[in-house]
Design an enzyme around this catalytic site. Structure first.
Site, PDB file in Angstrom:
ATOM      1  N   HIS A 110       0.963  -1.119   0.139  1.00  0.00           N
ATOM      2  CA  HIS A 110      -0.095   0.046   0.392  1.00  0.00           C
ATOM      3  C   HIS A 110       0.953   1.430   0.093  1.00  0.00           C
ATOM      4  O   HIS A 110       1.757   1.593   0.662  1.00  0.00           O
ATOM      5  CB  HIS A 110      -0.875   0.056   1.389  1.00  0.00           C
ATOM      6  CG  HIS A 110      -1.774   1.383   1.666  1.00  0.00           C
ATOM      7  ND1 HIS A 110      -1.649   2.397   2.116  1.00  0.00           N
ATOM      8  CD2 HIS A 110      -2.144   2.001   0.636  1.00  0.00           C
ATOM      9  CE1 HIS A 110      -2.265   2.958   2.771  1.00  0.00           C
ATOM     10  NE2 HIS A 110      -3.034   2.905   1.301  1.00  0.00           N
ATOM     11  N   SER A 111       0.529   1.873  -0.784  1.00  0.00           N
ATOM     12  CA  SER A 111       1.515   3.068  -0.713  1.00  0.00           C
ATOM     13  C   SER A 111       2.734   3.101  -0.952  1.00  0.00           C
ATOM     14  O   SER A 111       3.453   3.073  -1.918  1.00  0.00           O
ATOM     15  CB  SER A 111       0.879   4.676   0.082  1.00  0.00           C
ATOM     16  OG  SER A 111       1.369   5.927   0.231  1.00  0.00           O
ATOM     17  N   MET A 112       3.732   3.780   0.026  1.00  0.00           N
ATOM     18  CA  MET A 112       4.832   4.237  -0.553  1.00  0.00           C
ATOM     19  C   MET A 112       5.668   2.398  -0.037  1.00  0.00           C
ATOM     20  O   MET A 112       6.556   1.919  -1.101  1.00  0.00           O
ATOM     21  CB  MET A 112       5.957   4.441   0.754  1.00  0.00           C
ATOM     22  CG  MET A 112       5.826   5.650   0.513  1.00  0.00           C
ATOM     23  SD  MET A 112       6.017   6.522  -1.049  1.00  0.00           S
ATOM     24  CE  MET A 112       7.982   5.701  -0.502  1.00  0.00           C
TER      25      MET A 112
END
Length: 949
Positions: free
Chosen positions: A168-170
């Site tokens: 998720h995300s980074m």
């Protein structure tokens, strides 16, 4: 044309900004369903080897479980398929629970024929999207975790050889960064699913470590694309509701030489068709279900692990996240099938458009029905078959076959795999040129696959007759003019091509007015805005007489080598009229500009402050006094002083001779060129955002002035005001200030540069606060002096006789006192007040600049503070050098006065350089925001040199 006053101009810009904010953040509600846990979730911490645990004390590895599965997992006898979840910026390892819980329930429903073991990494909720110094450390820890996870399966007869990753995300960029590590075995990872991950570039590049990390990862994947073709990547963007990471950044950079990546937006995912915000994408039930179903579809029944065939993985992911079809999810779909049934169940259709609506099915209905649709003969205008059904829950419903002697097709090819699922229908559109070997299409209806009343509609049509084209209105029409299309529907599908719609700054409101006869009102229609070059479609369902508004805007600009255009696809009802109106949406255009360029706004604000700073120094040199910050901002902050020079650089870089000069000077790549490569750079946008920066700087000046004014009142109550002396050369260095600077330098070197910056800021702020209080005190004395003189004179008149007042001695004494008071008042008003005001104004501008340095360095300070129990020193420290320069320069500036600065021989040259600094900052600090503090400190150094010289 006369320019509006500064406050009015700033107010107008602020109102536009608020309108844009409303479009960005209030326009679309969250329509995701929540995922729930049926049993208490448990997170079993996995013991890591001592070497890894001591090297990464703030990190951890967990196994998710519920109920009986959690109890069995405590012994770490895992038997499923390993999946590792990587949280993103400030993310928690507990975010794995939605995926883990849904996967566990599905496995239970399958009696644990297959199941997944979901592991999760605890990154201590670090701000890796804002501080890049820990990205490499996180990557190395994840590599160690993959080895630990695979070691847990060693006792199995057929242990897994790879781990699937959900980031998720980074967390998604960390997953890709694993392959850049030295001696990393790429076979350990075969599948990566990323959620709202900014793959192209960081959202806010606040330090060089972040941008360097991205450059290394993306360069490695592009250069080694052939060697990494066995790794399948699915990147899912959240759509327009994700205000933190725009979906255009979630595209995995690739040369497209090897098809191993799939980029989609949640609004186009079948059975989801909605946009998610940045956190919602983790727990959104519709998306979690699609992800878990894809995981189970990926299982190879022979190995009970995720299939090792990259093409099969891509097929499954494309099916679940682009065009859903049950048949396509099977590993080996049958190419030929036998269709059996008595002749009484076969019906041949002899019209080009056909509709079948069944009654409520019952036990007396025949088991199955077959409808034969003969192909039009070659040369007829009907060259497409379009069919859609509602409430037919089956993967075997349409076939292609040849006619036999009994005029009944007995064998055919299953074409259900080419069907696509929409919100109300399962549709199939076939080009007849590809199926001329068939004589008929067969529609198969089975009562076992229908739960309620069934509706099927089919038609043969010519693509050209259903294709319409209209140019979109110009962006500068401001919604006044409109493009209009009227469709008198005689069929089931129409396509309106939106010509000249290919840039991200374009945004339109498409209004579809539907008028139907009473018999057609209850039928449902579906409108889909389709972008051919990316999977970012949006789907809207409507029924009855309706007025539907569709927001048409792009996540990505059209690629340079692409000539396709966006389409409005209408799945219509025959006999209805559809009036389509396309207008430019001004606020959504601004919303698009802010979505793509809003992160660069700090640079424009600081550029305005630097221009005001230079204007103050220039006015101090020419006129001998310093203007108020807001006054000089209005006169000095002009976009033509900065923006045209950047555009000139962009233009000259087209020529080889200028590129050679650029290379000789070892200058970095121009930020405008980087944005041009991403197809989001437009010259007019920079002027617009410069004005927005002016408005922000103006209002921040007003608010900061009010803050100082009220805070100085409290300061004067508790602390003694500074006495401002008229010294030609005040002492800039003393033992106290020297000791404080040494202490701050020591703090910066041994702990965190941002901490030293914050302490320096507070020292400077209290200095300015004391100056403000002193100025108010001096103004009060000046205003009180005439009143005191009048009181004394009245008292003198009442206490002396007329003869005494008329005496020569009394007259001389009175004249002497008047002359003394007049001289004192004149000295107070002309000297102390003016010099105190000039000193205060220039110190306030320095505080404005320090505000932005503190703001940009705050993430590294937060990271250091959160990890203080593990390490006293921030390593690496992105603002260490900035802190050293800022501490030394503010140590000089804090004791400086305007009277000594205006006598400096360097002031004229420093003022001119101050006015030039915004140009290189706009050239190199637009995308690389971490360079902005360096230009600010350079500006402070110029001012400090004037104080010393």
């Amino acid at each position: 044309m006369k320019r509006l006053p500064g406050p009015v101009e700033a107010a107008c810009l602020l109102l536009v900004a608020l309108g844009t904010w409303d479009v960005l953040f209030v326009y679309e509600e969250n329509r995701c369903s929540m995922t729930y846990m049926f049993e208490s979730p448990e997170y079993l911490r996995i013991k890591l080897p001592k070497k890894i645990a001591s090297k990464y004390p703030s990190y951890g590895l967990y196994l998710y479980g519920e109920g009986d599965y959690a109890e069995e997992s405590k012994k770490l006898k895992v038997t499923g398929i390993p999946v590792l979840f990587l949280p993103g910026n400030a993310g928690s390892y507990k975010q794995v629970r939605s995926l883990g819980s849904v996967a566990l329930r599905k496995a239970q429903n399958m009696y644990y024929k297959y199941h997944f073991d979901f592991f999760s990494v605890d990154f201590n909720e670090e701000l890796v999207a804002l501080y890049g110094g820990s990205l490499e450390k996180q990557t190395k820890f994840v590599r160690a975790c993959t080895k630990v996870i695979l070691n847990l399966y060693k006792s199995r007869k057929v242990p897994p050889h790879s781990v699937a990753i959900v980031g998720h995300s980074m967390g998604g960029i960390i997953a890709r960064a694993l392959f850049t590590l030295r001696n990393f075995d790429p076979t350990l990872i075969s599948l990566i699913i990323t959620q709202a991950t900014p793959h192209i570039a960081p959202v806010l590049p606040l330090d060089s470590y972040l941008t360097d990390f991205y450059t290394a990862v993306n360069s490695y994947w592009i250069l080694n694309e052939k060697d990494l073709r066995n790794v399948t990547i699915l990147s899912v963007g959240g759509g327009f509701r994700d205000y933190q990471v725009r979906s255009g950044l979630t595209v995995v950079p690739s040369l497209d030489a090897y098809n191993h990546t799939l980029n989609v937006v949640t609004s186009a995912v079948p059975m989801a068709w909605l946009s998610t915000d940045h956190l919602c994408i983790v727990w959104c039930k519709e998306l979690v279900l699609a992800t878990i179903r894809a995981f189970f579809d990926l299982i190879d029944p022979r190995t009970h692990q995720i299939t090792t065939d990259p093409s099969q993985r891509m097929s499954v992911l494309h099916n679940r996240f682009v065009s859903y079809s049950l048949k396509a999810s099977k590993n080996k779909p049958e190419s030929s099938v036998t269709i059996s049934g008595s002749l009484s169940r076969w019906t041949e259709i002899k019209t080009n458009r056909w509709t079948y609506t069944s009654p409520q099915f019952s036990a007396q209905d025949p088991e199955a029905k077959y409808f034969l649709l003969p192909l039009p003969t070659e040369g007829e205008s009907d060259n497409n078959l379009y069919c859609r059904n509602m409430n037919l829950d089956t993967s075997n419903w349409i076939y292609g076959c040849g006619k036999n002697k009994e005029s009944v097709c007995q064998e055919g090819i299953n074409l259900s795999g080419k069907s696509e699922l929409l919100q109300m229908f399962k549709i199939v559109k076939l080009k007849l040129e590809e199926y001329r070997s068939f004589s008929h299409f067969v529609i198969h209806i089975s009562t076992t696959s229908v739960n309620k009343q069934l509706s099927i509609e089919c038609e043969f049509f010519s693509a050209a007759s259903r294709m319409m084209s209209t140019p979109v209105v110009h962006i500068l029409s401001f919604g006044v003019s409109a493009s209009k299309v009227v469709i008198n529907s005689t069929g089931l599908m129409y396509v309106v091509q939106l010509q000249e719609f290919n840039q991200i700054y374009q945004a339109f409101k498409i209004q579809v007015k539907r008028d139907c006869p009473l018999s057609k009102e209850k039928k449902a229609d579906i409108y889909r805005f389709h972008v051919p070059w990316s999977h970012e479609d949006s789907v809207i369902m409507t029924s009855g007489p309706s007025f539907t508004v569709i927001s048409a805007k792009l996540q990505r600009a059209r690629p340079a080598n692409d000539t396709s255009v966006p389409e409005l696809q209408l799945h219509t009802s025959a006999g209805c009229q559809y009036k389509i109106t396309i207008r430019t949406s001004v606020f959504e255009v601004l919303g698009q500009l802010f979505r793509f360029h809003g992160v660069y706004l700090p640079m424009y604000v600081v550029a305005n402050i630097l221009l005001a700073y230079g204007g103050q120094l220039f006015h101090l040199h020419n006129k001998g006094h310093c203007l108020d910050f807001n006054v000089v901002l209005k006169h000095s902050a002009k976009p033509y002083k900065v923006i045209p020079f950047v555009h000139l650089f962009v233009f000259l870089l087209r020529y080889d001779w200028f590129k050679d000069i650029w290379a000789v000077l070892s200058l970095p790549e121009l930020d405008a060129v980087i944005l041009t490569k991403q197809d989001i750079y437009f010259p007019l946008v920079s002027f617009l955002f410069f004005f927005f920066g002016t408005a922000i700087a103006y209002w921040s000046g007003i608010l900061f002035h009010l803050l100082l004014k009220h805070a100085s009142s409290f300061w004067s109550v508790f602390c003694r005001s500074l006495v401002i002396t008229k010294e030609p050369k005040p002492r800039l260095l003393n033992l106290c200030s020297f000791s404080i600077k040494i202490l701050l330098l020591f703090i910066s070197w041994t702990t965190c540069g941002a901490l030293a910056l914050i302490l320096t800021y507070f020292l400077y702020f209290f200095k300015v606060l004391s100056l403000q209080a002193s100025l108010e005190t001096l103004k009060g004395i000046l205003n009180l002096a005439p009143m005191q003189e009048a009181t004394k004179k009245t008292h003198l008149d009442s206490s002396t006789t007329k003869e005494a007042r008329d005496s020569p001695a009394a007259e001389g004494l009175s004249k002497e006192k008047d002359h003394s008071n007049s001289a004192g008042d004149k000295f107070l008003s002309a000297s102390a007040i003016d010099e105190a005001s000039d000193t205060l104004q220039i110190h306030i501008t320095v505080l404005h600049l320090l505000n932005w340095i503190i703001l940009l360095s705050a993430p590294s300070f937060i990271y250091w503070l959160k990890n203080l129990r593990y390490s006293r020193r921030l390593d690496p420290d992105p603002y260490g050098s900035v802190a050293i320069i800022a501490v030394l320069t503010t140590g000089v500036l804090i004791n400086s006065q305007a009277a000594s600065v205006k006598k400096s021989k360097l002031l004229k040259h420093a003022a001119r350089l101050q006015l030039l600094l915004p140009i290189p900052m706009a050239a190199f600090g637009l995308v690389h925001l971490y360079r902005v503090p360096y230009f600010v400190t350079c500006s402070l150094v110029l001012h400090a040199l004037c104080c010393l010289g």
